[in-house]
Each structure stands twice: as C-alpha cells, then as structure tokens.
Design a protein around this motif. Structure first.
Motif, PDB file in Angstrom:
ATOM      1  N   PRO A   1       1.014  11.365  -6.169  1.00 32.01           N
ATOM      2  CA  PRO A   1       0.891  10.108  -5.417  1.00 32.01           C
ATOM      3  C   PRO A   1       0.504  10.327  -3.959  1.00 32.01           C
ATOM      4  CG  PRO A   1       2.888  10.117  -6.749  1.00 32.01           C
ATOM      5  CD  PRO A   1       2.341  11.511  -6.808  1.00 32.01           C
ATOM      6  N   GLU A   2       0.915  11.455  -3.397  1.00 39.60           N
ATOM      7  CA  GLU A   2       0.592  11.705  -1.992  1.00 39.60           C
ATOM      8  C   GLU A   2      -0.901  11.892  -1.738  1.00 39.60           C
ATOM      9  OE1 GLU A   2       0.825  15.642  -3.972  1.00 39.60           O
ATOM     10  OE2 GLU A   2       1.960  13.749  -4.049  1.00 39.60           O
ATOM     11  N   ARG A   3      -1.686  12.023  -2.840  1.00 39.65           N
ATOM     12  CA  ARG A   3      -3.143  12.182  -2.707  1.00 39.65           C
ATOM     13  C   ARG A   3      -3.887  11.145  -3.548  1.00 39.65           C
ATOM     14  NH1 ARG A   3      -4.863  18.482  -3.055  1.00 39.65           N
ATOM     15  NH2 ARG A   3      -6.861  17.477  -2.461  1.00 39.65           N
ATOM     16  N   THR A   4      -3.214  10.082  -3.913  1.00 36.07           N
ATOM     17  CA  THR A   4      -3.804   9.080  -4.800  1.00 36.07           C
ATOM     18  C   THR A   4      -4.091   7.792  -4.049  1.00 36.07           C
ATOM     19  OG1 THR A   4      -2.667  10.009  -6.726  1.00 36.07           O
ATOM     20  CG2 THR A   4      -3.491   7.750  -6.911  1.00 36.07           C
ATOM     21  N   VAL A   5      -5.303   7.283  -4.265  1.00 39.35           N
ATOM     22  CA  VAL A   5      -5.731   6.018  -3.668  1.00 39.35           C
ATOM     23  C   VAL A   5      -6.358   5.176  -4.764  1.00 39.35           C
ATOM     24  CG1 VAL A   5      -7.309   4.923  -2.021  1.00 39.35           C
ATOM     25  CG2 VAL A   5      -6.105   7.025  -1.386  1.00 39.35           C
ATOM     26  N   ARG A   6      -5.998   3.876  -4.794  1.00 35.97           N
ATOM     27  CA  ARG A   6      -6.579   2.996  -5.803  1.00 35.97           C
ATOM     28  C   ARG A   6      -8.006   2.587  -5.404  1.00 35.97           C
ATOM     29  NH1 ARG A   6      -1.936  -1.380  -5.823  1.00 35.97           N
ATOM     30  NH2 ARG A   6      -1.804  -0.561  -3.688  1.00 35.97           N
ATOM     31  N   ALA A   7      -8.903   2.541  -6.399  1.00 35.80           N
ATOM     32  CA  ALA A   7     -10.286   2.149  -6.134  1.00 35.80           C
ATOM     33  C   ALA A   7     -10.358   0.725  -5.608  1.00 35.80           C
ATOM     34  CB  ALA A   7     -11.122   2.280  -7.411  1.00 35.80           C
ATOM     35  N   SER A   8      -9.442  -0.130  -6.020  1.00 35.02           N
ATOM     36  CA  SER A   8      -9.453  -1.517  -5.557  1.00 35.02           C
ATOM     37  C   SER A   8      -9.198  -1.605  -4.056  1.00 35.02           C
ATOM     38  CB  SER A   8      -8.405  -2.337  -6.317  1.00 35.02           C
ATOM     39  OG  SER A   8      -7.111  -1.757  -6.168  1.00 35.02           O
ATOM     40  N   VAL A   9      -8.416  -0.665  -3.501  1.00 35.67           N
ATOM     41  CA  VAL A   9      -8.176  -0.647  -2.059  1.00 35.67           C
ATOM     42  C   VAL A   9      -9.462  -0.243  -1.326  1.00 35.67           C
ATOM     43  CG1 VAL A   9      -6.845   0.458  -0.207  1.00 35.67           C
ATOM     44  CG2 VAL A   9      -5.720  -0.157  -2.365  1.00 35.67           C
ATOM     45  N   VAL A  10     -10.143   0.740  -1.863  1.00 34.98           N
ATOM     46  CA  VAL A  10     -11.416   1.157  -1.270  1.00 34.98           C
ATOM     47  C   VAL A  10     -12.395  -0.010  -1.269  1.00 34.98           C
ATOM     48  CG1 VAL A  10     -13.392   2.700  -1.531  1.00 34.98           C
ATOM     49  CG2 VAL A  10     -11.072   3.558  -1.944  1.00 34.98           C
ATOM     50  N   ALA A  11     -12.506  -0.718  -2.401  1.00 34.10           N
ATOM     51  CA  ALA A  11     -13.417  -1.853  -2.492  1.00 34.10           C
ATOM     52  C   ALA A  11     -13.023  -2.961  -1.524  1.00 34.10           C
ATOM     53  CB  ALA A  11     -13.452  -2.375  -3.928  1.00 34.10           C
ATOM     54  N   ALA A  12     -11.729  -3.233  -1.409  1.00 35.76           N
ATOM     55  CA  ALA A  12     -11.270  -4.299  -0.513  1.00 35.76           C
ATOM     56  C   ALA A  12     -11.657  -4.000   0.929  1.00 35.76           C
ATOM     57  CB  ALA A  12      -9.755  -4.475  -0.650  1.00 35.76           C
ATOM     58  N   LEU A  13     -11.473  -2.764   1.366  1.00 35.20           N
ATOM     59  CA  LEU A  13     -11.845  -2.404   2.740  1.00 35.20           C
ATOM     60  C   LEU A  13     -13.346  -2.563   2.966  1.00 35.20           C
ATOM     61  CD1 LEU A  13      -9.575   0.740   3.251  1.00 35.20           C
ATOM     62  CD2 LEU A  13      -9.421  -1.425   4.502  1.00 35.20           C
ATOM     63  N   LEU A  14     -14.142  -2.131   2.016  1.00 35.42           N
ATOM     64  CA  LEU A  14     -15.598  -2.226   2.174  1.00 35.42           C
ATOM     65  C   LEU A  14     -16.072  -3.677   2.181  1.00 35.42           C
ATOM     66  CD1 LEU A  14     -16.723   0.679  -0.185  1.00 35.42           C
ATOM     67  CD2 LEU A  14     -16.857   0.647   2.323  1.00 35.42           C
ATOM     68  N   LEU A  15     -15.300  -4.561   1.552  1.00 33.32           N
ATOM     69  CA  LEU A  15     -15.712  -5.963   1.437  1.00 33.32           C
ATOM     70  C   LEU A  15     -15.055  -6.851   2.483  1.00 33.32           C
ATOM     71  CD1 LEU A  15     -15.751  -6.272  -2.470  1.00 33.32           C
ATOM     72  CD2 LEU A  15     -17.678  -5.951  -0.922  1.00 33.32           C
ATOM     73  N   GLY A  16     -14.426  -6.249   3.497  1.00 29.35           N
ATOM     74  CA  GLY A  16     -13.965  -7.045   4.630  1.00 29.35           C
ATOM     75  C   GLY A  16     -12.491  -7.381   4.664  1.00 29.35           C
TER      76      GLY A  16
ATOM     77  N   LEU B   1       0.829  -1.210   0.000  1.00 31.49           N
ATOM     78  CA  LEU B   1       0.000   0.000   0.000  1.00 31.49           C
ATOM     79  C   LEU B   1       0.860   1.255   0.000  1.00 31.49           C
ATOM     80  CD1 LEU B   1      -2.724  -0.991   2.637  1.00 31.49           C
ATOM     81  CD2 LEU B   1      -2.820  -1.217   0.135  1.00 31.49           C
ATOM     82  N   THR B   2       0.363   2.302  -0.642  1.00 29.95           N
ATOM     83  CA  THR B   2       1.028   3.600  -0.616  1.00 29.95           C
ATOM     84  C   THR B   2       0.721   4.290   0.717  1.00 29.95           C
ATOM     85  OG1 THR B   2      -0.861   4.728  -1.593  1.00 29.95           O
ATOM     86  CG2 THR B   2       0.756   3.766  -3.119  1.00 29.95           C
ATOM     87  N   PRO B   3       1.459   5.340   1.065  1.00 28.44           N
ATOM     88  CA  PRO B   3       1.191   6.032   2.341  1.00 28.44           C
ATOM     89  C   PRO B   3      -0.255   6.480   2.524  1.00 28.44           C
ATOM     90  CG  PRO B   3       3.318   6.688   1.503  1.00 28.44           C
ATOM     91  CD  PRO B   3       2.713   5.816   0.449  1.00 28.44           C
ATOM     92  N   PRO B   4      -0.917   7.125   1.539  1.00 28.91           N
ATOM     93  CA  PRO B   4      -2.322   7.500   1.765  1.00 28.91           C
ATOM     94  C   PRO B   4      -3.233   6.281   1.896  1.00 28.91           C
ATOM     95  CG  PRO B   4      -1.650   8.039  -0.484  1.00 28.91           C
ATOM     96  CD  PRO B   4      -0.411   7.682   0.264  1.00 28.91           C
ATOM     97  N   GLU B   5      -2.895   5.184   1.192  1.00 25.97           N
ATOM     98  CA  GLU B   5      -3.700   3.975   1.322  1.00 25.97           C
ATOM     99  C   GLU B   5      -3.532   3.340   2.687  1.00 25.97           C
ATOM    100  OE1 GLU B   5      -3.653   2.763  -3.457  1.00 25.97           O
ATOM    101  OE2 GLU B   5      -2.325   1.741  -2.024  1.00 25.97           O
ATOM    102  N   ARG B   6      -2.320   3.380   3.236  1.00 20.59           N
ATOM    103  CA  ARG B   6      -2.095   2.850   4.577  1.00 20.59           C
ATOM    104  C   ARG B   6      -2.851   3.667   5.619  1.00 20.59           C
ATOM    105  NH1 ARG B   6       4.361   1.153   4.966  1.00 20.59           N
ATOM    106  NH2 ARG B   6       4.294  -0.419   3.277  1.00 20.59           N
ATOM    107  N   ALA B   7      -2.867   4.983   5.421  1.00 19.64           N
ATOM    108  CA  ALA B   7      -3.620   5.829   6.358  1.00 19.64           C
ATOM    109  C   ALA B   7      -5.101   5.474   6.329  1.00 19.64           C
ATOM    110  CB  ALA B   7      -3.418   7.301   5.994  1.00 19.64           C
ATOM    111  N   LEU B   8      -5.625   5.210   5.136  1.00 18.68           N
ATOM    112  CA  LEU B   8      -7.026   4.827   5.010  1.00 18.68           C
ATOM    113  C   LEU B   8      -7.256   3.452   5.632  1.00 18.68           C
ATOM    114  CD1 LEU B   8      -9.754   5.687   3.758  1.00 18.68           C
ATOM    115  CD2 LEU B   8      -9.075   4.464   1.670  1.00 18.68           C
ATOM    116  N   TRP B   9      -6.321   2.522   5.419  1.00 17.70           N
ATOM    117  CA  TRP B   9      -6.398   1.166   5.969  1.00 17.70           C
ATOM    118  C   TRP B   9      -6.465   1.199   7.497  1.00 17.70           C
ATOM    119  CZ3 TRP B   9      -6.472  -3.063   2.596  1.00 17.70           C
ATOM    120  CH2 TRP B   9      -6.426  -4.332   3.186  1.00 17.70           C
ATOM    121  N   GLU B  10      -5.650   2.031   8.071  1.00 20.68           N
ATOM    122  CA  GLU B  10      -5.581   2.107   9.527  1.00 20.68           C
ATOM    123  C   GLU B  10      -6.775   2.855  10.132  1.00 20.68           C
ATOM    124  OE1 GLU B  10      -1.866   4.015  10.047  1.00 20.68           O
ATOM    125  OE2 GLU B  10      -0.658   2.240   9.493  1.00 20.68           O
TER     126      GLU B  10
END
Length: 514
Positions: free
Chosen positions: A44-59, A7-16
């Motif tokens: 990149p510091e403001r970019t999040v992949r849609a697949s990461v968003v979907a993965a979090l919503l799906l458990g 995960l990228t830094p913004p994605e990790r922040a969202l994950w946590e």
C-alpha cells in the motif's frame, strides 16, 4: 470524485505535488525492489489508484499560481484502469518505473506530453488521440498492444528499448498515424507485427536494432507510408514479411546490416518511391524480394544482399553500386573501400558479371531489367558495359524461342554478337579469306573463256566469293574441276550471304534500339 480524506498517503503526496508539478518518487533505491516486473507485489505504501490519477488530470485539484501543474510519479503500483477516453488534458503526465495493472485508454483524448517510461503496462489504446507534445514509452514493457490508429502527435514518439506483446497479429497498430516529428523505435522488440499503413512521418522512422517477430505473417506493414527516412538497419531483424508497397520515402530507406526472415516473401516494395535505397543486408533474405515498379534515385547493395528470387520487372534507378555494410558513422560517410559513400565508383567487368547474375535472379525472361541496367551504364558513359548487358538480354531471350528461333539466335550470336559485337564479322571474314586463299593457291582453276580476263588471283577470288553483291570479276571468269575446291567455293558463297544477313539484322536491331 475523490475527497482528500479518503486518499492513501502516497495518493495525498501526489495530490499535494500536482499543483506545482513536483515528482512523487516512491522508489526505494534498491534495484531488486524497484523492478517493475515484480511490481504486483508492492504494498500500500507504493500503491496509487488510477482513478486518482485521472481525477487530478481532469481538474480535481486547483492549480498554484506561478507554477505549471503536472502529474509526475515514479515507482508506483497503479491499480484500476487509467481511463482518459475523450478527455481534454492540459497537463503533462509522467509515469516512470511504475507498474500499471490495467490498460491505459487515451482514445480520442486531447493532451500534452505523455510519458510512461520504464514501466510495465498491459496495453495502451490511444486511437484518435491528439497529443500536443511527446509520447514517450521508452524502456517500457507492454503486455498488450499499442494502438495509435489515426492518432496525431506533435512531438516525437519514443519507443526506444520497448518490448510489446500483441494479443493477436499486431503488436502495434498505427494506421493513419500523423507525426509532426519522428518515430524512434531503436531496439524495439515486438511479439506481433508493427502496422503503420498510410502513416505520415516527416521526421522519419528509426528501427535500428529493432526485432519484429511475427513468423508466417507480416512483421512490418508500412504500405503507402510517407516519410523522410525509414531506417531498418544496424541489426534490425524481421521475422515476417516487410511490406512497403507504395511507400514514399523522400530521403533514405536502409536495410544495412539487417536480417530479413520473411518465409516465402521477405520484402514487398512494389511501386515504392525512395531517394536512396541501401540494401546491404547482413545476410541474404530468406524469402523473395519484390521490387516490381519501384523507383530509387540511388541504390546500393552488397554481395550477400539478395535471395534466390528477386522480382525486378519495372524497377528503375538512377545509379546503382556495390558496397559492404559499415559499422561506424565514418564508414557510412566514406565507405569501407575509401570511395565516397554517395558517389559512383569505377565500374569493371566484374561489376557487369555481378549485375547480370543479379538480373538472372528474376524468374523467367523480362527485358526491362536489362534495358534499365544498360541505360544506367550508358548514362555514366560505359557504353561497352551497356552492350554486354544487352547481349546478355538477347541470349536470355533466345532460351524462350522455338527451335528455329534459337538456331537463328545462335547464328547471330556467333557471327556479330546480335549486332553488339560487329567486329566478329570481320574476324570471320578474315579467317575465311585466309582459308580460301591458302586452299585455292594449291590448285589451278579452269578459265571460262581461255585467253580472256585477268589472271587467277587466289586472294581476290576468295573475296569475290564472300561478297554477295557486285563482283571483282574473278568468280565468273574461273571454274573448278577439283571437287574439294568447288565445294569450298560453294561454302564461301553461302558464308558470305550468312555473314551479310547477320550483320544487317544485328546492326538494324542495334540502331532501332538506340
């Protein structure tokens, strides 16, 4: 499945932040840098992949005890397609001030509240979706259609200040949409039509200040909608036809202060049933208004409300009055003229004149609109106004008859006003009696049997000529040698028969109608 390490830094922040439902805000606080229209330039510091968003919503991430997990992100550039087709989502999705590069798919999904507010989105497909919460798209820009066909939303649908550009005829396709609350689309702007046929909107549809643009097509397709309220007011603009065929609106349908630019047809309201129908438009619609077979319990319109052609055959209403568009809540409650907004006003002759001009906007001769208006006047106790309307109906009908029928109609009109002005016969009778009395007084007739009968009385003799049945003994006792007097006698006899026939015909028509 994504691993934490990739995960990228913004994605990790969202994950946590997800397990605790915390918002991840990537905005800089500088308005120019946070403008979603230029979000495709965010790094990149403001970019999040849609697949990461979907993965979090799906458990993909476990939830924390004692907290409600939710995905909340602001100021991000979301790359790839956010595809949640057919998924069951137990968490709130909140996207604010973001730029999504591809269409969002919620087709057939079951989810809770979805918020994509103040964002830039290529389009949203949520057909057959089940949302156990709110769908909030307020202030967003959709560069593709919003599809909600046969969707069901438990909360409100918020489209306030949204701009939607369709990729075809329709910007919003929501046929069969079932709402448990209202649809708020105030100041909505579309390039393409808003299509919601058969939608169930118990909380109402609010389009105040909206602008729907589909020139040459249909701006609002809401046939057979079932709603409590449909508000197309306060600057609402439709460039295209508004279709409400067969709609069932329990409370209020309002076009107060609206602009209807539909081309050949501005409004189709055939067979619709509404509680209160407020048609105080800001300017006359540019096309035909079709209200055939529609019904309104109460109707209000204005001097500038109607176009050149209005189809009124079968349109029924309990009460109708004139008003002017209001600009404040207080005005809506009291009316600018100081009368109660929901009550009836004292009707004057000018009201009848305006109403008859309104009926004449219906092409050709159709009797039902006249009967409906006359019935309404009778219901509120204005019988004289009702008679004026029915007289106007007969005069309009006369224009459709053959020459003989038109001639007889003119005779009925002049003599007794088609039975609605029987006093005219009395006026004619008095005028002819006066004429005969004055003329016959200047000459002496010859008795039929000299020395017999009553002496000559010009007044009684004139009445005897005018009364076609029975007699007063004067007409048969005297005859004229003076040609002018004899011809006047013939004229009075003929006039008596004409007046009697006209009175009988006119009164019979009135009694049969009543």
């Amino acid at each position: 499945m994504h691993s934490y390490d990739e995960l990228t830094p913004p994605e990790r922040a969202l994950w946590e932040a997800f397990p605790e439902g915390r918002r991840v805000d990537l905005r800089t606080g500088v308005p120019e840098e946070d403008e979603v229209a230029t979000g495709d330039r965010w790094g990149p510091e403001r970019t999040v992949r849609a697949s990461v968003v979907a993965a979090l919503l799906l458990g993909a991430q476990s939830e924390s005890s004692g907290a409600v997990a939710a995905l909340r992100i602001a100021g991000a550039r979301i790359t790839g397609r956010l595809d949640l087709t057919g998924s069951e989502i137990r968490h709130t999705l909140s996207i604010e001030g973001c730029r999504l590069e591809e269409e969002v798919s919620l087709r057939g999904a079951s989810t809770r509240t979805v918020e994509i507010a103040n964002s830039w989105v290529p389009g949203i497909d949520a057909r057959l979706a089940r949302l156990d919460g709110v769908l909030d798209l307020s202030r967003s820009v959709l560069e593709g259609p919003l599809v909600l066909i046969n969707a069901r939303v438990a909360g409100v649908l918020d489209l306030d200040d949204v701009r939607i550009s369709g990729d075809g005829e329709w910007a919003v396709s929501a046929g069969g949409l079932v709402m448990e609350a209202g649809v708020f689309a105030r100041r909505l702007t579309t390039r393409g039509g808003l299509r919601i046929p058969g939608a169930q909107l118990p909380g109402g549809l609010f389009l105040g200040g909206a602008r729907l643009e589909n020139p040459g097509g249909v701006a609002l397709a809401a046939g057979h909608v079932v709603a409590s309220t449909v508000e197309c007011s306060r600057g609402f603009t439709a460039r295209g036809t508004v279709r409400l065929r067969g709609a069932r609106i329990e409370d209020l349908l309002t076009f107060e202060g609206a602009h209807l630019d539909g081309g050949r047809t501005a409004l189709v309201g055939t067979a619709m049933h509404v509680g209160d129908f407020d048609f105080r438009t800001a300017s006359p619609p540019s096309g035909t208004v079709d209200l055939r077979s529609a019904h309104a319990h109460w109707c209000q319109d204005g001097e500038r409300a109607w176009p050149e052609e209005v189809l009124l055959e079968g349109f029924t209403y309990g009460s109708i009055r004139y008003g002017t568009p209001t600009t404040s809540t207080q005005d809506l409650e009291t009316g600018e003229d100081g009368s109660a907004g929901g009550g009836d006003t004292t009707r004057t002759g000018d009201d009848v004149v305006r109403r008859l001009a309104w009926l004449r906007r219906n092409p050709g001769y159709v009797p039902q609109p006249y009967e409906q208006l006359a019935g309404m006047y009778r219901q509120i106790g204005h019988d004289s106004d009702a008679r004026r309307v029915l007289l106007a109906k007969q005069r309009h009908r006369r224009r459709t008859l053959n020459p003989a029928g038109r001639l007889w109609g003119h005779l009925l009109d002049v003599t007794v006003g088609y039975g609605y002005r029987p006093w005219l016969a009395g006026v004619w009778l008095m005028a002819l009696t006066l004429l005969g009395t004055l003329v016959f007084r200047t000459h002496s007739p010859v008795p039929v049997k000299p020395g017999e009968g009553a002496p000559f009385q010009p007044f009684v003799y004139t009445l005897d000529l005018l009364i076609p049945i029975g007699g007063l003994g004067q007409r048969t006792a005297w005859y004229w040698t003076h040609d002018a007097s004899q011809w006047l006698a013939y004229l009075l006899i003929a006039s008596g028969w004409v007046l009697t026939t006209a009175v009988v015909a006119g009164v019979t028509r009135t009694l049969n109608r009543n």
